[in-house]
Design a protein around this motif. Structure first.
Motif, PDB file in Angstrom:
ATOM      1  N   TYR A   5       0.851  -1.180   0.000  1.00 37.28           N
ATOM      2  CA  TYR A   5       0.000   0.000   0.000  1.00 37.28           C
ATOM      3  C   TYR A   5       0.896   1.242   0.000  1.00 37.28           C
ATOM      4  O   TYR A   5       1.924   1.276   0.685  1.00 37.28           O
ATOM      5  N   ARG A   6       0.468   2.238  -0.741  1.00 34.25           N
ATOM      6  CA  ARG A   6       1.172   3.515  -0.693  1.00 34.25           C
ATOM      7  C   ARG A   6       0.898   4.162   0.657  1.00 34.25           C
ATOM      8  O   ARG A   6      -0.215   4.089   1.179  1.00 34.25           O
ATOM      9  N   CYS A   7       1.906   4.777   1.239  1.00 34.76           N
ATOM     10  CA  CYS A   7       1.691   5.375   2.558  1.00 34.76           C
ATOM     11  C   CYS A   7       2.582   6.591   2.757  1.00 34.76           C
ATOM     12  O   CYS A   7       3.546   6.816   2.024  1.00 34.76           O
ATOM     13  N   GLU A   8       2.235   7.375   3.743  1.00 36.65           N
ATOM     14  CA  GLU A   8       3.066   8.470   4.240  1.00 36.65           C
ATOM     15  C   GLU A   8       3.262   8.249   5.730  1.00 36.65           C
ATOM     16  O   GLU A   8       2.316   7.898   6.435  1.00 36.65           O
ATOM     17  N   TYR A   9       4.501   8.450   6.219  1.00 41.09           N
ATOM     18  CA  TYR A   9       4.773   8.196   7.626  1.00 41.09           C
ATOM     19  C   TYR A   9       5.485   9.391   8.248  1.00 41.09           C
ATOM     20  O   TYR A   9       6.087  10.224   7.554  1.00 41.09           O
ATOM     21  N   ASP A  19       0.034   6.780   7.516  1.00 38.34           N
ATOM     22  CA  ASP A  19      -1.257   6.865   6.840  1.00 38.34           C
ATOM     23  C   ASP A  19      -1.230   5.908   5.653  1.00 38.34           C
ATOM     24  O   ASP A  19      -0.430   6.086   4.721  1.00 38.34           O
ATOM     25  N   VAL A  20      -2.080   4.895   5.675  1.00 35.14           N
ATOM     26  CA  VAL A  20      -2.079   3.844   4.658  1.00 35.14           C
ATOM     27  C   VAL A  20      -3.223   4.095   3.679  1.00 35.14           C
ATOM     28  O   VAL A  20      -4.396   4.073   4.064  1.00 35.14           O
ATOM     29  N   GLU A  21      -2.877   4.335   2.438  1.00 37.44           N
ATOM     30  CA  GLU A  21      -3.885   4.596   1.411  1.00 37.44           C
ATOM     31  C   GLU A  21      -4.457   3.287   0.876  1.00 37.44           C
ATOM     32  O   GLU A  21      -3.734   2.307   0.682  1.00 37.44           O
ATOM     33  N   GLY A  22      -5.767   3.293   0.657  1.00 36.39           N
ATOM     34  CA  GLY A  22      -6.408   2.150   0.015  1.00 36.39           C
ATOM     35  C   GLY A  22      -6.737   1.009   0.952  1.00 36.39           C
ATOM     36  O   GLY A  22      -7.231  -0.035   0.506  1.00 36.39           O
ATOM     37  N   LEU A  46       5.055  -3.159   8.300  1.00 32.70           N
ATOM     38  CA  LEU A  46       6.365  -2.959   7.700  1.00 32.70           C
ATOM     39  C   LEU A  46       6.292  -1.803   6.709  1.00 32.70           C
ATOM     40  O   LEU A  46       5.513  -1.845   5.756  1.00 32.70           O
ATOM     41  N   ILE A  47       7.103  -0.770   6.942  1.00 30.21           N
ATOM     42  CA  ILE A  47       7.186   0.368   6.034  1.00 30.21           C
ATOM     43  C   ILE A  47       8.507   0.272   5.273  1.00 30.21           C
ATOM     44  O   ILE A  47       9.571   0.154   5.878  1.00 30.21           O
ATOM     45  N   VAL A  48       8.441   0.319   3.952  1.00 28.14           N
ATOM     46  CA  VAL A  48       9.637   0.307   3.111  1.00 28.14           C
ATOM     47  C   VAL A  48       9.728   1.641   2.388  1.00 28.14           C
ATOM     48  O   VAL A  48       8.865   1.963   1.558  1.00 28.14           O
ATOM     49  N   GLN A  52      14.558   6.868   0.768  1.00 30.08           N
ATOM     50  CA  GLN A  52      15.528   7.054   1.844  1.00 30.08           C
ATOM     51  C   GLN A  52      16.339   5.787   2.131  1.00 30.08           C
ATOM     52  O   GLN A  52      17.268   5.821   2.936  1.00 30.08           O
ATOM     53  N   LYS A  53      15.952   4.683   1.486  1.00 26.93           N
ATOM     54  CA  LYS A  53      16.594   3.388   1.702  1.00 26.93           C
ATOM     55  C   LYS A  53      16.557   2.993   3.183  1.00 26.93           C
ATOM     56  O   LYS A  53      17.555   2.602   3.781  1.00 26.93           O
ATOM     57  N   LYS A  54      15.356   3.150   3.757  1.00 22.78           N
ATOM     58  CA  LYS A  54      15.119   2.782   5.141  1.00 22.78           C
ATOM     59  C   LYS A  54      13.844   1.958   5.232  1.00 22.78           C
ATOM     60  O   LYS A  54      12.910   2.142   4.430  1.00 22.78           O
ATOM     61  N   SER A  55      13.817   1.072   6.186  1.00 26.21           N
ATOM     62  CA  SER A  55      12.609   0.295   6.460  1.00 26.21           C
ATOM     63  C   SER A  55      12.329   0.322   7.955  1.00 26.21           C
ATOM     64  O   SER A  55      13.259   0.354   8.765  1.00 26.21           O
TER      65      SER A  55
END
Length: 409
Positions: A5-9, A19-22, A46-48, A52-55
């Motif tokens: 899912y596309r998200c903003e954190y 915020d998880v879209e969809g 899990l946020i990827v 920023q190459k961070k998870s």
């Protein structure tokens, strides 16, 4: 893991939120009717972040609300989740391999307070008229002490470094750390207890300086960066502060772990954080906390102690700021106990700041008198208790007859 899912954190001092879209949280509600009392299960997320190459692996994230984006070319339902604890890595696959409740074998806490003491032995700097030579040792320089008590196998102090360079600059970051390995592995959910414990000990040794920069947890032989917003940080001070005792830090910490265990123990020790770290906002609560510490400490030794007796004994044995006569000590103890009784039984309000000091509850006596219980008088009583409590901690619990602990009340 089957669907992304596309998200903003956002990461703040209190939590990490996403915020998880969809993703429509209502799909989890069989009744289809959502109310303010509807509860949704906590979950790992899990946020990827490919940019920023961070998870980030959020642990026990809770649902924080839902909103919609309508009237645009990309409408979406957005569900918000937040968590206090998370693991961080560059590769999300590494985090996805963690068990749901990781077992922690050891902890390593990085702090500039350790650097102030340990002085980075893995980095050597030598300067001459012609050269400035930096020697960076890949092998960590650690010193350790065996504990083998209260699930602490051993503790270590050490340092490491990392460097970056380009065509115009070279940067070397030096880091000092405290480490502890456990006799039995610990659920990550309980790791805050071990963090809280070392915070108490470091606050006694180097008050106002133990700011946690980074924390690593060893799980199945590998180190993982772990962030927990659950533990309130120590209020950091920029001023120069001396170490409280002449003993080395490792010897001091060993004595703390053996003589004054804090985690999962009862007694006066449990009150120490509220005296030296997280003080109350009003003076009345602080007064009662100091009184409670002495009450628990002395009544653990002798349950038959009356409050006036134990406070008088505490002042006689441990209040070293002034050379008080026995009569003055008795007077101070009496007034402190009377103030405590007033707060406990009548509340914090003192009418016209007049506090009666009575020697017989049934009838007046010639020895009765009234004190002007203004802010200066109250401050004096708190300072007496505070100085007494600190002396009990260092001399009775830790067996230091000389110390220079400075923590402004």
């Amino acid at each position: 893991m089957d669907k992304g899912y596309r998200c903003e954190y956002e990461v703040t001092d209190e939590k990490i939120s996403v915020d998880v879209e969809g993703y429509d949280i209502e799909d989890e509600n069989p009744s289809g009717i959502s109310t303010s009392n509807t509860c949704y299960v906590e979950r790992d997320i899990l946020i990827v972040d490919s940019v920023q190459k961070k998870s980030y692996l959020l642990k026990r994230a809770w649902f924080g609300g839902m909103n919609s984006r309508l009237g645009t070319l990309d409408p979406a339902i957005i569900s918000k989740f937040s968590a206090n604890d998370y693991f961080e890595a560059g590769d999300g696959k590494i985090l996805s391999m963690l068990p749901s409740v990781p077992k922690v074998e050891a902890i390593r806490i990085y702090s500039e307070a350790i650097s102030d003491y340990y002085r980075h032995p893995s980095v050597l700097i030598k300067g001459t008229e012609d050269q400035l030579i930096f020697t960076l040792n890949n092998e960590r320089k650690e010193v350790e002490a065996e504990i083998n008590k209260n699930n602490i196998k051993k503790i270590v102090l050490g340092d490491d470094w990392n460097s970056t360079s380009n065509n115009t600059s070279i940067a070397i970051r030096m880091n000092g750390y405290f480490g502890a390995s456990f006799i039995e592995a610990v659920d990550y959910t309980d790791i805050y207890k071990y963090v809280r414990e070392i915070m108490v000990y470091m606050q006694l040794y180097y008050p106002g300086k133990f700011k946690i920069n980074k924390m690593l947890l060893r799980i199945d032989g590998k180190n993982y960066l772990f962030v927990s917003k659950f533990t309130r940080p120590i209020k950091y001070s920029d001023r120069f502060i001396e170490f409280s005792v002449k003993d080395g830090l490792l010897d001091f910490l060993k004595k703390c772990y053996i003589n004054m265990p804090y985690r999962d123990t009862e007694g006066a020790t449990r009150n120490i954080p509220y005296i030296i770290i997280n003080k109350y906002r009003n003076v009345e609560d602080n007064f009662l906390m100091l009184f409670r510490f002495l009450e628990v400490f002395y009544k653990t030794q002798n349950p038959n102690y009356r409050n006036r007796e134990l406070i008088q004994k505490a002042i006689s044995d441990h209040y070293k700021e002034k050379d008080l006569s026995d009569e003055i000590k008795k007077k101070e103890a009496k007034e402190i106990v009377e103030l405590r009784n007033h707060y406990v039984h009548r509340g914090y309000y003192i009418h016209e700041s007049k506090l009666p000091i009575r020697f017989n509850r049934e009838k007046p006596t010639p020895k009765d008198y009234v004190v002007e219980a203004n802010v200066f008088w109250l401050r004096n009583k708190i300072e007496i208790l505070y100085s007494t409590v600190i002396d009990v901690i260092f001399t009775e619990l830790l067996d230091y007859q000389e110390y220079s602990f400075r923590n402004i009340f």
